[in-house]
Design an enzyme around this catalytic site. Structure first.
Site, PDB file in Angstrom:
ATOM      1  N   CYS A  30       2.642  -5.994 -38.791  1.00  0.00           N
ATOM      2  CA  CYS A  30       3.316  -5.269 -37.704  1.00  0.00           C
ATOM      3  C   CYS A  30       3.020  -3.775 -37.791  1.00  0.00           C
ATOM      4  O   CYS A  30       2.981  -3.087 -36.770  1.00  0.00           O
ATOM      5  CB  CYS A  30       4.814  -5.526 -37.733  1.00  0.00           C
ATOM      6  SG  CYS A  30       5.631  -4.991 -39.257  1.00  0.00           S
ATOM      7  N   CYS A  33       9.794 -17.819  -9.023  1.00  0.00           N
ATOM      8  CA  CYS A  33       9.054 -19.077  -8.856  1.00  0.00           C
ATOM      9  C   CYS A  33       7.925 -18.875  -7.849  1.00  0.00           C
ATOM     10  O   CYS A  33       8.100 -18.240  -6.805  1.00  0.00           O
ATOM     11  CB  CYS A  33      10.000 -20.175  -8.389  1.00  0.00           C
ATOM     12  SG  CYS A  33       9.191 -21.785  -8.188  1.00  0.00           S
ATOM     13  N   CYS A  92       9.295 -21.669  -2.190  1.00  0.00           N
ATOM     14  CA  CYS A  92      10.450 -21.470  -3.069  1.00  0.00           C
ATOM     15  C   CYS A  92      10.625 -19.978  -3.330  1.00  0.00           C
ATOM     16  O   CYS A  92       9.685 -19.288  -3.724  1.00  0.00           O
ATOM     17  CB  CYS A  92      10.268 -22.216  -4.386  1.00  0.00           C
ATOM     18  SG  CYS A  92      11.681 -22.034  -5.506  1.00  0.00           S
ATOM     19  N   HIS A 141      15.407 -23.883 -13.945  1.00  0.00           N
ATOM     20  CA  HIS A 141      14.965 -24.154 -12.571  1.00  0.00           C
ATOM     21  C   HIS A 141      13.674 -24.964 -12.567  1.00  0.00           C
ATOM     22  O   HIS A 141      13.522 -25.912 -11.766  1.00  0.00           O
ATOM     23  CB  HIS A 141      14.755 -22.828 -11.842  1.00  0.00           C
ATOM     24  CG  HIS A 141      14.075 -22.975 -10.508  1.00  0.00           C
ATOM     25  ND1 HIS A 141      14.734 -23.417  -9.378  1.00  0.00           N
ATOM     26  CD2 HIS A 141      12.778 -22.736 -10.130  1.00  0.00           C
ATOM     27  CE1 HIS A 141      13.891 -23.446  -8.357  1.00  0.00           C
ATOM     28  NE2 HIS A 141      12.701 -23.041  -8.789  1.00  0.00           N
ATOM     29  N   HIS A 162      10.459  -3.489 -40.223  1.00  0.00           N
ATOM     30  CA  HIS A 162       9.587  -3.977 -39.158  1.00  0.00           C
ATOM     31  C   HIS A 162       9.198  -2.810 -38.261  1.00  0.00           C
ATOM     32  O   HIS A 162      10.010  -1.924 -37.974  1.00  0.00           O
ATOM     33  CB  HIS A 162      10.307  -5.051 -38.334  1.00  0.00           C
ATOM     34  CG  HIS A 162       9.475  -5.626 -37.235  1.00  0.00           C
ATOM     35  ND1 HIS A 162       8.312  -6.345 -37.476  1.00  0.00           N
ATOM     36  CD2 HIS A 162       9.618  -5.588 -35.877  1.00  0.00           C
ATOM     37  CE1 HIS A 162       7.788  -6.723 -36.314  1.00  0.00           C
ATOM     38  NE2 HIS A 162       8.560  -6.267 -35.333  1.00  0.00           N
ATOM     39  N   HIS A 218      -2.446 -26.750 -11.517  1.00  0.00           N
ATOM     40  CA  HIS A 218      -1.234 -26.591 -10.723  1.00  0.00           C
ATOM     41  C   HIS A 218      -1.281 -25.381  -9.801  1.00  0.00           C
ATOM     42  O   HIS A 218      -0.290 -25.063  -9.145  1.00  0.00           O
ATOM     43  CB  HIS A 218      -0.013 -26.487 -11.644  1.00  0.00           C
ATOM     44  CG  HIS A 218       0.073 -27.578 -12.659  1.00  0.00           C
ATOM     45  ND1 HIS A 218      -0.409 -27.442 -13.942  1.00  0.00           N
ATOM     46  CD2 HIS A 218       0.553 -28.843 -12.572  1.00  0.00           C
ATOM     47  CE1 HIS A 218      -0.207 -28.551 -14.622  1.00  0.00           C
ATOM     48  NE2 HIS A 218       0.367 -29.432 -13.809  1.00  0.00           N
ATOM     49  N   CYS A 256       2.546 -21.116 -16.720  1.00  0.00           N
ATOM     50  CA  CYS A 256       2.617 -22.499 -16.242  1.00  0.00           C
ATOM     51  C   CYS A 256       3.400 -23.319 -17.257  1.00  0.00           C
ATOM     52  O   CYS A 256       2.969 -23.454 -18.413  1.00  0.00           O
ATOM     53  CB  CYS A 256       1.214 -23.076 -16.043  1.00  0.00           C
ATOM     54  SG  CYS A 256       1.222 -24.795 -15.466  1.00  0.00           S
TER      55      CYS A 256
END
Length: 857
Positions: free
Chosen positions: A163, A44, A49, A65, A588, A11, A84
């Site tokens: 973590c 975008c 666009c 969108h 955490h 794309h 993507c």
């Protein structure tokens, strides 16, 4: 122009031209649907666009969108990552964007030179390194990194309650001196020690800072290596981030350490050798009896230091007792952290072979009270090693970056004797003072006593009593107002040693009341500060959740510096902070780090990386903080050297300089004198074992650059020609011959001993010494083991030396003992006579028992 991608995304053809100005303008805008501002807006990338929408942290209009318009590609205007929607993964754009894009002005970070690309063959003993890699190495300007591919913003996948590890690794990764070493001096990362954690860490850093970074990295190899070193990290339970840091840095130091080659100065040496520290936080180290002249010389040095540290001290310093040694940096003592509690601290970041450092479970234990200091000082167990076996000194990039020194002084209030101790640290554990402690620290009476004692009263000099009262009133409504400066002042404040915490005075030979003072003798390039938030009682654990405010810039440690310290730079700027959210039993970890390329702050939460504001960082519940020295003069000096290199004056001579020191110059506030000893032997040549990778060790400079650096920093030596040292080669050959001779003779004598059916006498030998000798003859250690030392396996019974029960010993024949003793000497002699019958042995023990009972009567 069609884009070129590093991944298979079909794309990308739909992407239009992008300019830097457009992206910057959009990043300051709002979501076109809900009007929310940044950070983390998405733009975008579809050709034609101009849509900008919010992300998942809000209404996620960018995804809406894409679903409505079938526009698949979008870019995060904060991290500038491209996603993507159709492929469901991150993609990378590699494209020339024209003169207005940042790609056109960016420069790639220099990468380590490959050996086959750099080394030019010369004569058998001559080494040459071409100049064609020096431009990148010498470009001291901060590389203007491509905003579209900002590096160091890669997440770490949580692979099962890790973590604590991810936060620690991200904080460490954003320490430029260490990261640049692994990125630009990768050829120096060499080790034959398992599990080769430095290689795993180098690979991880390379992945995190790669220009085509993935969205996250899985640190499996490094995690497996940590688990192999310390069983505490095995399994999937939550651990402590700070203890993980200690374990990681200890192992990196162990694998990367190099012997410091410096001349032996008898006047500055201290008899006593290895110092075995017990579990006290501060230990008094006393020199064994020695020559009176040497003792007087050492005492004069100590007295001068005390006078410099505490010029206003009215008490006289005793000069009739034994002296206390001052251990130099990287000397016999290497303490990893300085703590005020009664907890056990790790002893040395260079553990013995096969030894696993004892680490407490997570979170780390802390003392129940404040500011109760360490237990009473105790005399350290010492022994004198063989005189020809000098104490080795080691350094590594870890010690270069993180090691500092604290000098502590304890005064007996009865005899006025003062003992001084110098200790290295890699991190400082600070208490978090409560309301009463803050009142004591801020009180005018306490400040006056601190100033008189030469301690840290200067830290509160600008703050008056009225300002403190206002803060104290606020604390009743919003809790105590604690600053990092308060924690530092609490750590360095004078402490009275009395009651259960009395001082064991060597002169008085009993426990006495005393006073202890601490100062910083040398500051590290990166200061690691650990706030003691966790407290463990007998039946439960608690966490101190008090907010500690800390500066992002301008942390000044001048008030805590010893007066005779040679440190010039005392201001620090924050690099990263590790935070713990939750309770003592669960929680955490995340990290906030400042990216060195764009000076923006980011939150690293496992796989997620998000830009945050400075106020967000300052409101964090800090647990571990990393501060770096700040020096504008160093930045100007780098620009000056970069300008000199760009002049490219014709020079008749080319100079070789250490790549490690050059990395210090590029990243340190105080790089120190030029040191080329890491690629030279004591004879001025290249050691034969380093000749094969000499291009990884050196960089070639033009004469004008060398002249400027040498006039500014000194050091050296100057090197214009690289050659393999012939003297070292001869010594290596002699050493190999000696090793083979000793090993062959031992094998022959031991074989004869094994074939002997009933030996008349068996000799005992310390296995500790034997393992050192075995390492020498097998080539694992370059230095001979020194005289035989059987003192640890011998015990005195009725005036006779016998083998200690359960001693770590081995058995050899008389011929083998004579052979080893003729070479190394030492002792004492210990024998076992197997021809003594069992009945005779029992009879002898009975006679000894009767004799003991008779004496008691």
């Amino acid at each position: 122009m069609p884009p070129v991608s590093s991944c298979d995304c079909p794309h990308l053809d739909c992407v239009g031209e992008i300019t830097k100005e457009e992206l910057i303008q959009k990043s300051h805008g709002q979501c076109q649907d809900c009007k929310v501002g940044g950070p983390n807006l998405w733009a975008c990338l579809e050709n034609g666009c101009a849509y900008v929408g919010c992300g998942e942290s809000h209404a996620d209009h960018s995804t809406v969108h894409s679903q409505e318009t079938r526009h698949n590609l979008t870019v995060n205007l904060t991290t500038l990552r491209v996603w993507c929607y159709a492929c469901g993964k991150e993609v990378f754009l590699e494209r020339k964007l024209g003169p207005h894009s940042l790609h056109a002005n960016s420069k790639p970070l220099p990468s380590p030179q490959k050996a086959d690309q750099v080394r030019a063959p010369g004569s058998p003993t001559s080494l040459r390194v071409p100049l064609n890699g020096a431009c990148e190495d010498l470009d001291m300007e901060t590389e203007e990194e491509d905003d579209l591919r900002a590096r160091g913003l890669t997440g770490l996948k949580n692979i099962g309650n890790t973590c604590y590890m991810n936060a620690a690794l991200q904080a460490l990764s954003n320490c430029p001196p260490l990261t640049q070493f692994f990125l630009e001096c990768g050829g120096l990362v060499r080790t034959d020690k398992k599990p080769a954690l430095c290689k795993s860490y180098q690979k991880l850093v390379s992945d995190l800072w790669h220009k085509n970074r993935p969205s996250y990295v899985v640190p499996t190899n490094l995690f497996q290596g940590i688990k192999a070193i310390n069983p505490m990290f095995r399994g999937y339970s939550q651990q402590d981030s700070q203890e993980f840091l200690r374990c990681l840095m200890d192992q990196l130091h162990e694998e990367l350490k190099e012997l410091v080659a410096e001349p032996y100065d008898q006047s500055n040496s201290i008899t006593g050798g290895n110092v075995l520290m017990d579990n006290t936080n501060e230990a008094e180290m006393l020199i064994p009896e020695q020559d009176e002249i040497q003792a007087n010389r050492e005492w004069q040095k100590e007295k001068n230091m005390i006078n410099d540290l505490y010029p206003d001290m009215d008490k006289d310093v005793d000069t009739t007792t034994e002296t206390t040694p001052i251990i130099s940096s990287q000397g016999a003592i290497k303490v990893q952290s300085i703590q005020m509690s009664n907890t056990t601290r790790p002893q040395s970041p260079v553990p013995m072979e096969g030894h696993i450092p004892k680490m407490s479970s997570s979170p780390p234990k802390a003392a129940s009270g404040w500011p109760s200091l360490n237990p009473a000082h105790k005399k350290v167990t010492t022994f004198s090693p063989p005189k020809n076996k000098r104490q080795k000194k080691y350094r590594s990039v870890i010690s270069d970056v993180f090691d500092g020194t604290i000098v502590s002084s304890v005064q007996c209030l009865t005899c006025d004797r003062v003992s001084v101790t110098l200790e290295n640290f890699q991190d400082i554990s600070l208490p978090i003072p409560g309301k009463e402690d803050l009142a004591k620290l801020h009180s005018s009476t306490h400040q006056t006593s601190l100033v008189k004692a030469g301690s840290c009263g200067e830290a509160y000099a600008p703050q008056g009593w009225i300002a403190f009262v206002m803060e104290y009133i606020k604390s009743w409504f919003w809790g105590p107002v604690v600053t990092l400066q308060d924690c530092l002042a609490a750590f360095f404040a004078r402490d009275e040693l009395k009651g259960d915490n009395m001082y064991s005075c060597e002169k008085c030979k009993k426990l006495r009341n005393g006073v202890k003072f601490c100062k910083v003798q040398s500051l590290p390039e990166i200061l690691c500060i650990h706030l003691k938030r966790f407290r463990h009682e007998l039946m439960f654990s608690t966490k101190i959740s008090t907010h500690v405010s800390f500066p992002l810039e301008g942390l000044d440690l001048q008030p805590f510096l010893a007066k005779d310290s040679s440190t010039q730079t005392t201001n620090y700027d924050l690099l990263s902070v590790i935070c713990h959210h939750g309770t003592a039993s669960s929680g955490h970890y995340i990290a906030y780090c400042r990216n060195d390329l764009n000076n923006l702050w980011y939150e690293f939460d496992d796989q997620s990386v998000t830009e945050v504001s400075e106020s967000c960082v300052q409101n964090a519940e800090a647990y571990v903080l990393f501060y770096k020295k700040s020096n504008e003069d160093a930045v100007k000096e780098r620009r000056r050297v970069s300008g000199l290199f760009n002049i490219m004056e014709p020079s008749l001579l080319q100079f070789y300089i250490s790549r490690q020191w050059l990395n210090k110059f590029k990243t340190f506030a105080e790089p120190g004198p030029i040191s080329n000893d890491d690629f030279l032997c004591s004879h001025g040549g290249v050691p034969p074992n380093k000749a094969t990778f000499i291009d990884d060790l050196v960089v070639m400079l033009p004469q004008n650059v060398w002249d400027h650096l040498y006039s500014r920093y000194g050091g050296g030596p100057a090197v214009n020609h690289l050659y393999v040292c012939h003297t070292c080669q001869i010594e290596i050959e002699k050493l190999e011959k000696r090793r083979k001779s000793e090993l062959d003779m031992f094998v022959r004598l031991n074989k004869a001993f094994q074939e002997e059916e009933s030996p008349v006498v068996i000799y005992c030998i310390s296995m500790q010494w034997f393992r050192d000798w075995e390492g020498f003859v097998k080539g694992k250690d370059n230095d001979p083991p020194g005289p035989i030392d059987n003192s640890k396996i011998a015990v005195n019974k009725n005036g006779y030396l016998t083998l200690k029960q359960g001693a770590d010993s081995g058995q050899i024949s008389e011929e083998t003992w004579n052979f080893l003793h003729s070479i190394y000497g030492g002792g004492p002699l210990l024998t076992v006579r197997p021809n003594i019958s069992h009945q005779e042995s029992e009879s002898s023990q009975s006679e000894e028992k009767i004799e003991v009972e008779t004496r008691s009567v």
